[in-house]
Design an enzyme around this catalytic site. Structure first.
Site, mmCIF file in Angstrom:
data_model
loop_
_atom_site.group_PDB
_atom_site.id
_atom_site.type_symbol
_atom_site.label_atom_id
_atom_site.label_comp_id
_atom_site.label_asym_id
_atom_site.label_seq_id
_atom_site.Cartn_x
_atom_site.Cartn_y
_atom_site.Cartn_z
ATOM 1 N N GLU A 94 -13.963 12.537 -24.831
ATOM 2 C CA GLU A 94 -13.431 11.861 -26.010
ATOM 3 C C GLU A 94 -14.384 10.769 -26.463
ATOM 4 O O GLU A 94 -15.003 10.086 -25.646
ATOM 5 C CB GLU A 94 -12.078 11.234 -25.685
ATOM 6 C CG GLU A 94 -11.022 12.274 -25.422
ATOM 7 C CD GLU A 94 -9.675 11.655 -25.132
ATOM 8 O OE1 GLU A 94 -9.595 10.423 -24.995
ATOM 9 O OE2 GLU A 94 -8.708 12.407 -25.051
ATOM 10 N N CYS A 107 -16.962 4.078 -29.585
ATOM 11 C CA CYS A 107 -16.736 3.977 -28.147
ATOM 12 C C CYS A 107 -17.098 5.333 -27.541
ATOM 13 O O CYS A 107 -16.509 6.352 -27.910
ATOM 14 C CB CYS A 107 -15.271 3.619 -27.903
ATOM 15 S SG CYS A 107 -14.805 3.629 -26.164
ATOM 16 N N CYS A 114 -13.693 10.270 -14.119
ATOM 17 C CA CYS A 114 -14.288 9.051 -13.544
ATOM 18 C C CYS A 114 -13.967 8.998 -12.056
ATOM 19 O O CYS A 114 -12.878 9.377 -11.638
ATOM 20 C CB CYS A 114 -13.731 7.813 -14.233
ATOM 21 S SG CYS A 114 -14.513 6.280 -13.659
ATOM 22 N N CYS A 118 -9.356 3.576 -11.071
ATOM 23 C CA CYS A 118 -8.533 2.411 -11.415
ATOM 24 C C CYS A 118 -7.110 2.904 -11.714
ATOM 25 O O CYS A 118 -6.936 3.856 -12.487
ATOM 26 C CB CYS A 118 -9.118 1.684 -12.626
ATOM 27 S SG CYS A 118 -10.847 1.241 -12.369
ATOM 28 N N CYS A 121 -5.530 3.613 -15.307
ATOM 29 C CA CYS A 121 -6.398 4.247 -16.297
ATOM 30 C C CYS A 121 -6.221 5.761 -16.315
ATOM 31 O O CYS A 121 -6.297 6.425 -15.278
ATOM 32 C CB CYS A 121 -7.847 3.897 -15.979
ATOM 33 S SG CYS A 121 -9.029 4.801 -16.979
ATOM 34 N N GLY A 165 -15.293 7.263 -18.089
ATOM 35 C CA GLY A 165 -16.353 7.111 -17.095
ATOM 36 C C GLY A 165 -16.830 5.689 -16.902
ATOM 37 O O GLY A 165 -16.551 4.792 -17.698
ATOM 38 N N GLU A 166 -17.539 5.483 -15.791
ATOM 39 C CA GLU A 166 -18.159 4.194 -15.460
ATOM 40 C C GLU A 166 -19.644 4.331 -15.786
ATOM 41 O O GLU A 166 -20.385 5.029 -15.078
ATOM 42 C CB GLU A 166 -17.920 3.896 -13.969
ATOM 43 C CG GLU A 166 -18.842 2.887 -13.319
ATOM 44 C CD GLU A 166 -18.816 1.507 -13.944
ATOM 45 O OE1 GLU A 166 -17.749 0.882 -13.988
ATOM 46 O OE2 GLU A 166 -19.886 1.033 -14.385
ATOM 47 N N SER A 220 -14.839 -5.709 -16.266
ATOM 48 C CA SER A 220 -13.380 -5.709 -16.168
ATOM 49 C C SER A 220 -12.980 -6.335 -14.837
ATOM 50 O O SER A 220 -13.347 -5.820 -13.778
ATOM 51 C CB SER A 220 -12.867 -4.268 -16.217
ATOM 52 O OG SER A 220 -13.253 -3.680 -17.432
ATOM 53 N N LEU A 221 -12.244 -7.430 -14.886
ATOM 54 C CA LEU A 221 -11.867 -8.106 -13.629
ATOM 55 C C LEU A 221 -10.444 -7.742 -13.198
ATOM 56 O O LEU A 221 -10.220 -7.236 -12.120
ATOM 57 C CB LEU A 221 -11.968 -9.621 -13.787
ATOM 58 C CG LEU A 221 -13.339 -10.257 -13.576
ATOM 59 C CD1 LEU A 221 -13.227 -11.771 -13.631
ATOM 60 C CD2 LEU A 221 -13.953 -9.830 -12.251
ATOM 61 N N CYS A 339 -8.113 1.138 -24.659
ATOM 62 C CA CYS A 339 -8.859 1.029 -23.418
ATOM 63 C C CYS A 339 -8.023 1.546 -22.250
ATOM 64 O O CYS A 339 -6.863 1.216 -22.110
ATOM 65 C CB CYS A 339 -9.203 -0.433 -23.191
ATOM 66 S SG CYS A 339 -10.078 -0.716 -21.678
HETATM 67 S S1 SF4 Z 1 -11.072 1.881 -16.161
HETATM 68 FE FE1 SF4 Z 1 -13.139 2.716 -16.459
HETATM 69 S S2 SF4 Z 1 -14.022 2.683 -14.379
HETATM 70 FE FE2 SF4 Z 1 -11.798 2.521 -14.116
HETATM 71 S S3 SF4 Z 1 -11.110 4.624 -13.823
HETATM 72 FE FE3 SF4 Z 1 -10.948 4.137 -16.032
HETATM 73 S S4 SF4 Z 1 -12.854 4.902 -16.910
HETATM 74 FE FE4 SF4 Z 1 -13.165 4.733 -14.705
#
Ligand code: SF4
Length: 349
Positions: A94, A107, A114, A118, A121, A165-166, A220-221, A339
């Site tokens: 996406e 974006c 990923c 997290c 997410c 993804g990261e 991202s904290l 997000c």
């Molecule tokens: S917030 Fe970002 S790093 Fe964490 S699982 Fe989702 S896509 Fe991956």
């Protein structure tokens, strides 16, 4: 590097000079490099001379990167358009075009799924499928830029690497894509208008600090103690807060730039006054800008956004500590393009 795609090097990944050499090796003058490079990077097709036309026709498809749109979802407020793109091997990612008053931002995704997991997410809930190639990241930008041009008559000027993804887990391909996207002979996006978002991949932050370009780092904290953060972001166990904050401080010093800190506010989890005070203490003396993001709901996580007055109170505590704070405008929530909401499974559900 993991790569289950079987996707070979594509023409979009080649630097300007590599492309010139490639043409020359095939008996075509290097003078044709600029229109070819521009077309590959932006999708804008200028006038091609016959030798270049023939060279392109002979390659008919397999060296060019496919990113075919299989669905598009505009948000109800009209500001956001989410695109589901199918890549050459059938994998889907996406990309999102986000509009704000006076500004549009693309974006982009850097992986299919990923590995970071997290808990809040949707992408993390999919698991990791594969890294994207630079050419596939470029193809997303090209697609979003063309849509922006078509619907709003504007050029794409802002990028956030904040999709699926990261990005720092796919460092080399992400950096190669950005090298191209910031190249003036291609899309020419200013490096200062590119944000790379990480959930705390410290090795990647350190590599990025040594990179010549000054991209904006967004971290991202979501938790200001290791115990709290590890529950939301599993890689905090690998790179605990002390290491992460040191890497951020060093980045800011080396680059002479502030670091963006994202904090997803989850009602009853990390939104109390005490959480705000711990965050303020953690960031004391750092050159940062805090962005508060009331949680976007996902099906796989049983959390809610806090009430607005809780968000206000959290923001006030940080501001009273001298921190610059914004609350992220909600964009595209009705189409799951906020997000932490991107997931091809959700898209096709
Ligand atoms: S917030 Fe970002 S790093 Fe964490 S699982 Fe989702 S896509 Fe991956």
């Amino acid at each position: 590097m993991e790569d289950a795609s079987g996707v070979g090097p594509k023409l979009e990944s080649l630097t300007f000079d590599e492309l010139a050499e490639r043409l020359q090796a095939d008996g075509v003058s290097r003078a044709h490099t600029q229109p070819l490079y521009r077309w590959l990077q932006t999708g804008e097709r200028g006038k091609f001379e016959p030798p270049l036309e023939r060279w392109i026709d002979a390659r008919a498809g397999d060296e060019f990167t496919q990113a075919e749109q299989v669905a598009e979802t505009p948000s109800g407020d009209g500001w956001t358009r989410k695109f589901l793109l199918r890549l050459g091997d059938g994998a889907e990612v996406e990309s999102v075009l986000m509009g704000y008053p006076g500004r549009f931002t693309a974006c982009l995704s850097t992986q299919v799924g990923c590995a970071m997991g997290c808990v809040f997410c949707a992408t993390g809930q999919m698991g990791f499928r594969r890294h994207l190639k630079a050419a596939e990241i470029i193809a997303q930008a090209r697609h979003v830029a063309a849509e922006l041009q078509k619907h709003h008559g504007e050029k794409l000027r802002n990028l956030v690497m904040m999709g699926m993804g990261e990005p720092l887990h796919n460092f080399d391909e992400t950096m190669l894509a950005l090298e191209h996207l910031t190249e003036t002979r291609g899309m020419g996006i200013g490096a200062s208008r590119v944000s790379i978002s990480t959930v705390g991949h410290v090795d990647g932050i350190r590599r990025l600090a040594g990179h010549p370009k000054r991209y904006t780092l967004a971290v991202s904290l979501h938790g200001a103690t290791d115990e709290e953060r590890s529950k939301l972001i599993p890689i905090n166990r690998r790179w605990p807060l002390a290491e992460l904050m040191k890497a951020c401080r060093d980045y800011s010093e080396i680059k002479g730039q502030r670091v963006l800190v994202a904090w997803t506010l989850i009602g009853g989890v990390n939104d109390s006054d005490a959480h705000a005070k711990r965050l303020a203490a953690l960031l004391e003396g750092m050159h940062v800008q805090v962005n508060l993001i009331p949680l976007n709901a996902t099906e796989g996580f049983d959390g809610q956004a806090p009430e607005d007055d809780r968000v206000d109170a959290f923001q006030r505590i940080l501001q009273d500590s001298g921190l610059p704070v914004t609350v992220r405008q909600k964009r595209g929530l009705d189409v799951a393009a906020g997000c932490g909401q991107l997931s091809t499974e959700r898209f096709s559900a």
